[in-house]
Design a protein around this motif. Structure first.
Motif, PDB file in Angstrom:
ATOM      1  N   ASN A 174      47.397  50.503  41.301  1.00  0.00           N
ATOM      2  CA  ASN A 174      46.643  50.249  42.522  1.00  0.00           C
ATOM      3  C   ASN A 174      45.267  49.721  42.140  1.00  0.00           C
ATOM      4  O   ASN A 174      44.484  50.404  41.480  1.00  0.00           O
ATOM      5  N   PHE A 175      44.987  48.453  42.520  1.00  0.00           N
ATOM      6  CA  PHE A 175      43.688  47.855  42.235  1.00  0.00           C
ATOM      7  C   PHE A 175      42.790  48.020  43.458  1.00  0.00           C
ATOM      8  O   PHE A 175      43.103  47.546  44.545  1.00  0.00           O
ATOM      9  N   ASN A 180      39.424  47.106  43.447  1.00  0.00           N
ATOM     10  CA  ASN A 180      38.296  46.177  43.494  1.00  0.00           C
ATOM     11  C   ASN A 180      38.769  44.741  43.278  1.00  0.00           C
ATOM     12  O   ASN A 180      39.240  44.091  44.174  1.00  0.00           O
ATOM     13  N   LYS A 181      38.740  44.249  42.087  1.00  0.00           N
ATOM     14  CA  LYS A 181      39.033  42.837  41.868  1.00  0.00           C
ATOM     15  C   LYS A 181      39.801  42.630  40.562  1.00  0.00           C
ATOM     16  O   LYS A 181      39.789  43.466  39.663  1.00  0.00           O
ATOM     17  N   ILE A 182      40.481  41.469  40.491  1.00  0.00           N
ATOM     18  CA  ILE A 182      41.122  41.003  39.262  1.00  0.00           C
ATOM     19  C   ILE A 182      40.457  39.690  38.888  1.00  0.00           C
ATOM     20  O   ILE A 182      40.314  38.792  39.729  1.00  0.00           O
ATOM     21  N   VAL A 183      40.049  39.565  37.647  1.00  0.00           N
ATOM     22  CA  VAL A 183      39.359  38.349  37.219  1.00  0.00           C
ATOM     23  C   VAL A 183      40.072  37.766  36.008  1.00  0.00           C
ATOM     24  O   VAL A 183      40.777  38.460  35.277  1.00  0.00           O
ATOM     25  N   VAL A 184      39.883  36.470  35.803  1.00  0.00           N
ATOM     26  CA  VAL A 184      40.444  35.763  34.654  1.00  0.00           C
ATOM     27  C   VAL A 184      39.294  35.119  33.891  1.00  0.00           C
ATOM     28  O   VAL A 184      38.402  34.507  34.497  1.00  0.00           O
ATOM     29  N   GLN A 218      37.420  35.035  39.883  1.00  0.00           N
ATOM     30  CA  GLN A 218      38.250  35.907  40.708  1.00  0.00           C
ATOM     31  C   GLN A 218      39.323  35.160  41.476  1.00  0.00           C
ATOM     32  O   GLN A 218      40.181  35.773  42.096  1.00  0.00           O
ATOM     33  N   LEU A 258      48.029  34.827  40.801  1.00  0.00           N
ATOM     34  CA  LEU A 258      47.858  34.768  39.360  1.00  0.00           C
ATOM     35  C   LEU A 258      49.195  34.375  38.728  1.00  0.00           C
ATOM     36  O   LEU A 258      50.206  35.058  38.909  1.00  0.00           O
ATOM     37  N   TRP A 283      44.866  30.940  38.153  1.00  0.00           N
ATOM     38  CA  TRP A 283      45.014  31.089  39.600  1.00  0.00           C
ATOM     39  C   TRP A 283      45.672  29.841  40.174  1.00  0.00           C
ATOM     40  O   TRP A 283      45.309  28.730  39.832  1.00  0.00           O
TER      41      TRP A 283
END
Length: 271
Positions: free
Chosen positions: A38-39, A41-45, A55, A62, A73
């Motif tokens: 469970n995320f 906040n955020k997912i970044v690359v 983001q 993704l 993305w």
């Protein structure tokens, strides 16, 4: 003190192994989670060109770029289809300049054309037919409701002398096959004219409905059927010049394939 020492030893072990397992004692990656994630906040690359974190934009996904490459993305695009309406799913064109040549000894042995030239017959039953190389694309059908259209065009020429009485001519035929099964055939007669080395343009349009879902191989094959009052040295050429009054650019063959479907499976398209 014991708790602190255990925590330090555990942390050191994680650093040395460079792998963390949650609900697993044998992690297969740097972070291996055996359960739900469970995320909050955020997912970044990581952008490797300038070391910035991205983001992604709204509604982007993704997507993996394969082993050894970072994910990226992508924007998901799903076409808006209307119910019970056909849409063009596949179209492409193919060409060939090598063509086919038939001597008098390569004339087909087919005696009953009405029986042999029946839709669905296998190409193995078509004595004397040769496939045109380069006109054998593989197509993929996704829906059980489809219409596949074929447009084949070529030039047919024979090394005729000037016509005499009785007429000099050759019967020939070209068929379009799907998985080596006949779906369309045109039979014509090439007749000598007042000039030598007569040639004509051959056009052929066919359609087949509701091919099974999956991959199919298309092919075009032609044959010399019967000669009338010709000498043994007369050559029939399909998709290539038999004489130098025309060239292979003029005689080249082309095949256009269009597949229309009523969509049943919505395949995602990413940019």
């Amino acid at each position: 003190m014991k708790k602190l020492l255990s925590t330090l030893l555990f942390s050191a072990g994680l650093i040395l192994s460079a792998q963390i397992g949650i609900k697993t004692e044998s992690p297969k990656a740097k972070l291996d989670v055996n359960g739900d994630v469970n995320f909050r906040n955020k997912i970044v690359v990581l952008n490797t060109t300038d070391n910035t974190l991205f983001q992604g934009n709204n509604d982007q996904l993704l997507v993996s770029q394969g082993e050894g490459y970072p994910p990226t993305w992508k924007t998901l695009r799903i076409p808006e289809y209307e119910t019970n309406k056909f849409y063009l799913i596949f179209n492409n064109s193919f060409s060939n300049k090598t063509g086919l040549k038939f001597t008098s000894t390569e004339q087909s042995a087919i005696t009953s054309r009405s029986t042999t030239f029946a839709k669905g017959n296998d190409i193995s039953a078509f004595s004397g037919f040769k496939k045109i190389e380069g006109l054998s694309p593989t197509i993929k059908v996704f829906s059980a409701e489809s219409k596949t259209y074929f447009q084949f065009e070529t030039v047919v020429q024979a090394t005729f002398p000037a016509n005499t009485s009785p007429d000099i001519s050759i019967d020939y035929a070209c068929g379009i096959f799907v998985d080596d099964k006949l779906v369309n055939l045109r039979q014509r007669n090439l007749k000598a004219s007042s000039a030598s080395s007569t040639f004509i343009t051959h056009n052929q349009i066919g359609v087949v409905s509701n091919l099974s879902t999956g991959e199919h191989v298309i092919s075009v094959a032609c044959s010399r059927l019967k000669s009338y009052n010709t000498t043994n040295d007369v050559v029939l050429a399909i998709g290539i010049n038999a004489s130098d009054n025309i060239n292979d650019f003029i005689t080249q063959s082309s095949l256009k394939v269009d597949v229309y479907e009523i969509p049943q499976v919505f395949n995602s398209i990413t940019n």
